[in-house]
Structure formats: structure tokens, C-alpha cells
Design an enzyme around this catalytic site. Structure first.
Site, PDB file in Angstrom:
ATOM      1  N   PHE A 175     -55.601 -12.457  30.308  1.00  0.00           N
ATOM      2  CA  PHE A 175     -56.021 -13.349  31.396  1.00  0.00           C
ATOM      3  C   PHE A 175     -55.867 -12.645  32.746  1.00  0.00           C
ATOM      4  CE2 PHE A 175     -54.547 -16.291  28.064  1.00  0.00           C
ATOM      5  CZ  PHE A 175     -55.591 -17.199  28.016  1.00  0.00           C
ATOM      6  N   HIS A 223     -49.216 -14.576  45.982  1.00  0.00           N
ATOM      7  CA  HIS A 223     -49.285 -14.455  44.523  1.00  0.00           C
ATOM      8  C   HIS A 223     -50.114 -13.253  44.093  1.00  0.00           C
ATOM      9  CE1 HIS A 223     -49.495 -16.882  40.543  1.00  0.00           C
ATOM     10  NE2 HIS A 223     -49.658 -15.587  40.282  1.00  0.00           N
ATOM     11  N   ASP A 231     -53.694 -14.425  43.209  1.00  0.00           N
ATOM     12  CA  ASP A 231     -53.375 -14.140  41.802  1.00  0.00           C
ATOM     13  C   ASP A 231     -54.081 -12.861  41.349  1.00  0.00           C
ATOM     14  OD1 ASP A 231     -52.127 -14.338  39.380  1.00  0.00           O
ATOM     15  OD2 ASP A 231     -53.250 -16.065  38.655  1.00  0.00           O
TER      16      ASP A 231
HETATM   17 ZN   LIG Z   1     -49.720 -17.732  36.590  1.00  0.00          ZN
HETATM   18 ZN   LIG Z   2     -50.095 -14.808  38.386  1.00  0.00          ZN
END
Ligand SMILES: [Zn+2]
Ligand SMILES: [Zn+2]
Length: 426
Positions: free
Chosen positions: A321, A59, A303
Site C-alpha cells: 500500500f 505524515h 502520507d
Molecule cells: Zn497509515
Molecule cells: Zn503512513
């Protein structure tokens, strides 16, 4: 030829933990054994270091095409190599969204020309990730995608989720969902609870995530297809995943380093603490760590979400974010999980290697005939993370200035050393 000598080989796929050498020829591993010699080969001395299969990140966001101010395939993968990753799966929320074979091909071609590690694109579930019509998934698969997701947002409706799961099951692709109920999370910037009240920031209840995980698990029950939960952050989400697995459903999950390290109590008025899902409660963090330890969670996914400094240097409410993730992932795992005796080093390596590989339906191990992707790391090398030294174009990390023990020392992709840390400098 490249001979990796004197290292401690840790290979979760074969449960190997032994002093062994690894011999590479071209882009393949040709031999793993004790006391290997190969006249004429380049030698990489791994004395005192762990030699592991190449790390895979399920990710990340590489921002190319379209947001090259924040990151490119070149800069993002140099940061990944520095974090010990040999392959990264990039989410499709670029501009334009990776929802067609031509965009997938563009990413694959750019990666072939400029990437320091393997880039495995993830295609969108729906056209422009709008949650309406299915994207051209079969054509994207032919072009090289390894999974689908509308990450950044959840798959919009139960009906679309059912459709994509059934379709991807026939294609052999996992469906990855960013679980969130937008009607509950709207306007929220951190986890709802005492900390959000204290800071006066609008909160997102934990149920925003778990309601969507519950929906997806129910649809996995209906379709029997593969489901992967991205960046799982709540206790109840984990309970749904555990229950699904106990019933034989093909449900997998990943957790980010920031969710197993930080909690909502750490949030400050600094947009480097703003991510989605938001940092969770202390109880959630505990639950996630137990899930990482007992095998209920398959992978650590970073992420990695770069945002160029101008976009993050605004009020908390207005900032986007996401935070950087590649370069601190292993060190946080060593500190929070291994050094605190929450799980053994072998399990941590599994969460970076054979765990994510299994989610993708591939193998990852150190054995003759395998691709020569190898991550060599130290468990005791002292260093300090300086985000200004990162090859990433962005600077959004809450771990800037943190001193760590243990770091990636060399990253080998297809037989080539793409990153090597100077061990003298900290
Ligand atoms: Zn996400
Ligand atoms: Zn993501």
C-alpha cells in the site's frame, strides 16, 4: 543575509495578504515589511509569486533505517523540498521500528548530515509497533520525537490507546492513529462498493476506519488527551471528529491529497492506485473537501509512501500500500480546492503551515524572530509531473505525466535555499 523581494506574503497566522518583503539573517527572519532594503544581501525576486511560511508535512515515510532501496532520508527530503516542504514528520515503521531513543537519535543525526529539510521523527506507540508494551516514549521525546504513532497499523487495543493517551498527555505529545479495524479490512485492497465489485477486487468497508475513529474519540473523551487522526478518508470519521471538537475535545485530523483528489471510481489495475486507507467514495471525497474548507480538518498530510519499483510492479493484490506524495501535494491542492473554488488560497496555505503546526503544538508564521523557513510558490506556473525526474528512489505515483498549473518555486530552510525551480523550463 537574504532578501525576498516583491512577493505576495500570505501568512495565515496573522491573516496577512499583502505585497511585502522578507529579510532573513542566518537562520532567522529579521524583518517583514514593505520596500525593505538590505545592502549586500542576496536578493530573491518573488515577483508574481506567493511567499508563505514553510510548509510542514505531518505524515511521511522516509524508509531509513532499513528500507533504503525505496527511499533514504536524503532522497526523501530532496523530494520534500521540491514539493515546497520545509519540515516533514517521518513515521516510525522503519526496519527496525523507531521505538527507542537510539533509533530516534540515528534518524536525527542522519538528517543533520544529509536532509534537505527539517526531519521531525514520530516515535512508535508500542515496542516494534506490535501493540503490546509501550515503547520508551519519554526517552524518544528527549531524543527528538514530536508525536507517537504505530502507523501502518492502528493502535492495537482500546486499553493500549488509553494508556498511551494518558502517558503522552503528561509529556505534551499528540497521539496519531492510523484508524483501521483489521478484522474488517483483512485481505481488502480497495474500498468496498460498486467499483470493487466491478473490478473483482476484495473491498474494505468504510466502517473499518470509522469504527476505530469512534473508539479513539471515545478515549479522547475519557482521557481528555490530544488525538490526531491520520489520513482520514470517510464521512463518518469526519462526523466523529466534528462532534468531538464541538464538545471541546482536543481532536485533530489530516487528509491526504489523493483522498481529496481521487475516488474508488478512479482505481485501475495499477498498484499506483493502491493505498491504505483506500481511495474512498465520491460522497466521502465531497465530505472531506467540505471539512478542509470549514476548518474541521487541520492539515493536508501527504502520507508519502515510497516503494521501490520492483515491489510495486506486481499484481494489484500483492503490491504494498502507498504512493509518493510530496511533489504533487501543493499542485493538487491548487487544482482541486482553490481553482474549483472550494476554499480560498489563504486556507490552503493554512492547511500546509499553521494548521499542521497547531497539531504539533508549535507556531508557524512569517515574523521577526521566527525560524527562516519559507515556501515560495506560483499559482500559475505550468509544469508536468514526471515521476522519473523525481529525486525520490521510488516511482509509485498515479499522477505521473499530469500537467499542473502552479508549483513550489523555492524552498528555504533555516535561511538556506534548498530547492529552486528553474522557471523557464516547465
Ligand atoms: Zn497509515
Ligand atoms: Zn503512513
Amino acid at each position: 543575509m537574504l532578501l525576498i523581494q516583491n512577493g505576495r506574503v500570505l501568512d495565515p497566522a496573522s491573516k496577512t495578504d499583502a505585497a511585502l518583503d522578507v529579510l532573513i539573517s542566518g537562520d532567522r527572519i529579521v524583518q517583514v515589511g514593505a520596500g525593505l532594503s538590505a545592502p549586500g544581501a542576496d536578493v530573491l525576486d518573488a515577483r508574481g509569486l506567493v511567499v508563505a511560511p514553510g510548509f510542514i508535512d505531518l505524515h511521511c515515510h522516509l524508509r531509513e533505517p532499513g528500507q533504503e532501496l525505496s527511499e533514504t532520508i536524503e532522497t526523501g527530503t530532496r523530494s520534500a523540498a521540491q514539493g515546497g516542504f520545509t519540515a516533514v514528520c517521518c513515521m516510525p515503521n522503519t526496519q527496525p521500528v523507531n521505538d527507542s531513543a537510539s533509533i530516534t537519535r540515528g534518524i536525527v543525526e542522519r538528517a543533520a548530515a544529509a536532509a534537505a529539510v527539517r526531519v521531525w521523527p514520530i516515535g512508535a506507540v508500542s515496542v516494534a509497533s506490535k501493540g503490546e508494551a509501550l515503547a520508551e516514549i519519554a526517552a524518544m521525546k528527549d531524543a527528538g520525537i514530536v508525536a507517537v504513532s504505530d502507523d501502518g497499523k492502528p493502535v492495537a487495543t482500546s486499553r493500549l490507546m488509553r494508556q498511551v493517551m494518558e502517558y503522552c498527555d503528561t509529556l505534551g505529545l499528540p497521539v496519531i492513529d492510523h484508524c483501521e479495524d483489521p478484522s474488517l479490512s483483512a485481505g481488502g485492497v480497495m474500498r468496498e462498493g460498486p467499483a470493487s465489485l466491478r473490478l473483482g477486487l476484495k473491498g474494505v468497508p468504510a466502517q473499518s476506519e470509522s469504527i476505530c475513529v469512534g473508539r479513539d474519540v471515545e478515549l479522547a473523551r475519557l482521557t481528555r488527551a490530544r488525538l490526531h487522526i491520520a489520513h482520514m478518508s470517510t464521512t463518518q470519521s469526519l462526523e466523529y471528529v466534528r462532534e468531538a471538537r464541538s464538545r471541546g475535545l482536543r481532536v485533530t485530523a489530516e487528509v491526504t491529497p489523493h483522498h481529496f483528489t481521487l475516488t474508488d471510481e478512479d482505481v485501475r489495475y495499477d498498484s499506483s492506485y493502491k493505498m491504505n486507507p483506500p481511495l474512498a467514495s465520491r460522497a466521502d471525497r465531497e465530505a472531506l473537501i467540505s471539512g478542509l474548507a470549514d476548518g474541521s480538518i487541520d492539515a493536508i498530510g501527504t502520507d508519502h509512501a515510497p516503494h521501490h519499483p520492483a515491489s510495486k510492479e506486481v499484481e494489484f493484490d500483492r503490491a504494498p500500500f502507498g504512493i509518493l506524495g510530496f511533489e504533487t501535494a501543493l499542485a493538487l491542492g491548487l487544482r482541486e480546492l482553490v481553482a474549483k473554488n472550494r476554499l480560498p488560497l489563504m486556507r490552503l496555505v493554512e492547511l500546509f503551515t499553521s494548521g499542521p503546526a497547531r497539531v504539533l503544538g508549535i507556531e508557524r508564521k512569517l515574523a521577526a524572530g521566527q525560524p527562516a523557513d519559507v515556501t515560495i510558490f506560483s499559482t500559475d506556473h505550468p509544469w508536468t509531473y514526471r515521476v522519473n525526474d523525481s529525486p525520490s528512489k521510488s516511482r509509485n505515483s498515479p499522477f505521473d505525466g499530469t500537467s499542473f498549473t502552479g508549483a513550489p518555486m523555492a524552498t528555504i530552510v533555516a535561511g538556506r535555499i534548498t530547492y529552486q525551480r528553474q522557471s523557464a523550463s516547465a
